[in-house]
Design an enzyme around this catalytic site. Structure first.
Site, PDB file in Angstrom:
ATOM      1  N   GLY A   1      -1.749  46.665  52.896  1.00  0.00           N
ATOM      2  CA  GLY A   1      -2.932  45.813  53.083  1.00  0.00           C
ATOM      3  C   GLY A   1      -2.957  45.065  54.264  1.00  0.00           C
ATOM      4  CB  THR A   2      -0.678  45.227  57.304  1.00  0.00           C
ATOM      5  OG1 THR A   2      -0.454  46.537  57.461  1.00  0.00           O
ATOM      6  CG2 THR A   2       0.497  44.568  56.908  1.00  0.00           C
ATOM      7  N   GLY A   3      -3.634  46.200  57.330  1.00  0.00           N
ATOM      8  CA  GLY A   3      -4.912  46.477  58.141  1.00  0.00           C
ATOM      9  C   GLY A   3      -6.045  45.815  57.593  1.00  0.00           C
ATOM     10  CB  CYS A   4      -7.363  45.140  54.166  1.00  0.00           C
ATOM     11  SG  CYS A   4      -7.253  46.836  53.395  1.00  0.00           S
TER      12      CYS A   4
ATOM     13  CE  LYS B   1      -5.209  48.213  62.966  1.00  0.00           C
ATOM     14  NZ  LYS B   1      -5.783  47.975  61.499  1.00  0.00           N
TER      15      LYS B   1
ATOM     16  CB  THR C   1       3.286  47.211  55.961  1.00  0.00           C
ATOM     17  OG1 THR C   1       3.685  48.716  55.203  1.00  0.00           O
ATOM     18  CG2 THR C   1       4.605  46.682  56.637  1.00  0.00           C
TER      19      THR C   1
END
Length: 267
Positions: free
Chosen positions: A207-210, A174, A205
């Protein structure tokens, strides 16, 4: 029939990350969400305060409870903090053989601090990552997994090749940590795909990865091919940041249901 996605992750009482973000994202994509909790986490938009791991046998029992009763179309795995937790999850994956497993290898904090002890990191790499259909490290995590510094797109490509040797089917590095652009590099062992996006200067941002990995899992469950699933998930998170509700004193959560709120007349 409605598609289903199983989230295996820790909690977030502030609702922006972990199992809460997974569930919201999965439902926002028209799928039904199952949750298996690996840890009870005390956190908010300002950071993690404390956590308690769920005993491994209870994690196994939760996974069995889902699979004994319902069909699962895709699995998303978030932060797993110790070797015993990782081991029982791997055993379950080998037992139930889900078609799609999306793994978000949460290893490095935004501050740069490593989140896993050395033993847990080794177990993650050796046991869990080979079970991934799509592996979604950000740049700091990719640097750890490939043991190299990443500054350019070419570095992302080299890193993806090294991470592919850990045996996931697909590697998505990412690009959100790149200031100049937000290009993600997707690699299947043969071909690179470059997924472009606009960079948003936002603190919302959390929790964006989750959310991204859950969106990928939901899109795969719905029948999208990997490149399409990732691109759609990327756009979903972008819109979620763009329409963030500005909640909390730190890095706020994204708006997981912005389409529904827009239809209801809320901006």
């Amino acid at each position: 029939m409605m598609k289903t996605v199983l989230s295996i992750a820790g909690t977030d009482p502030s609702g922006g990350a972990g199992a809460a973000a997974d569930c919201k994202t999965i439902c926002a994509h028209g799928c039904f969400a199952f949750n298996v909790i690996t840890a009870v986490v005390s956190q908010n938009t300002q950071g993690v305060r404390d956590f308690m791991d769920v005993p491994p046998q209870l994690i196994t029992s939760q996974i069995d409870a889902v699979y004994d009763d319902m069909s699962v179309d895709a699995v998303k795995i978030g932060m797993v903090s110790n070797p015993k937790t990782i081991h029982v999850i791997v055993q379950a994956l080998k037992k139930y053989k889900p078609r799609f497993t999306v793994i978000d290898p949460v290893m490095v904090a935004t501050s740069g601090h490593r989140l896993l002890a050395a033993e847990a990191e080794r177990t993650l790499v050796q046991e869990l990552l080979p079970q991934a259909y799509v592996l979604t490290p950000n740049i700091p995590e990719a640097e750890v997994l490939s043991n190299m510094e990443i500054k350019t797109i070419e570095d992302m490509e080299k890193s993806a090749k090294k991470i592919k040797e850990l045996q996931p089917e697909w590697v998505l590095i990412k690009g959100g940590h790149r200031v100049a652009d937000s290009i993600d590099v997707l690699y299947d062992g043969t071909q690179f795909y470059y997924l472009k996006g606009d960079h948003l200067d936002s603190t919302n941002t959390h929790g964006t990865g989750c959310s991204l990995s859950s969106a990928i899992a939901a899109n795969l469950a719905m029948g999208k091919r990997v490149v399409e699933a990732v691109q759609a998930a990327k756009e979903y998170v972008f819109q979620g940041i763009l329409h963030a509700p500005n909640i909390g004193k730190g890095n706020g959560p994204i708006q997981h249901f912005y389409y529904l709120y827009h239809q209801a007349g809320w901006e």
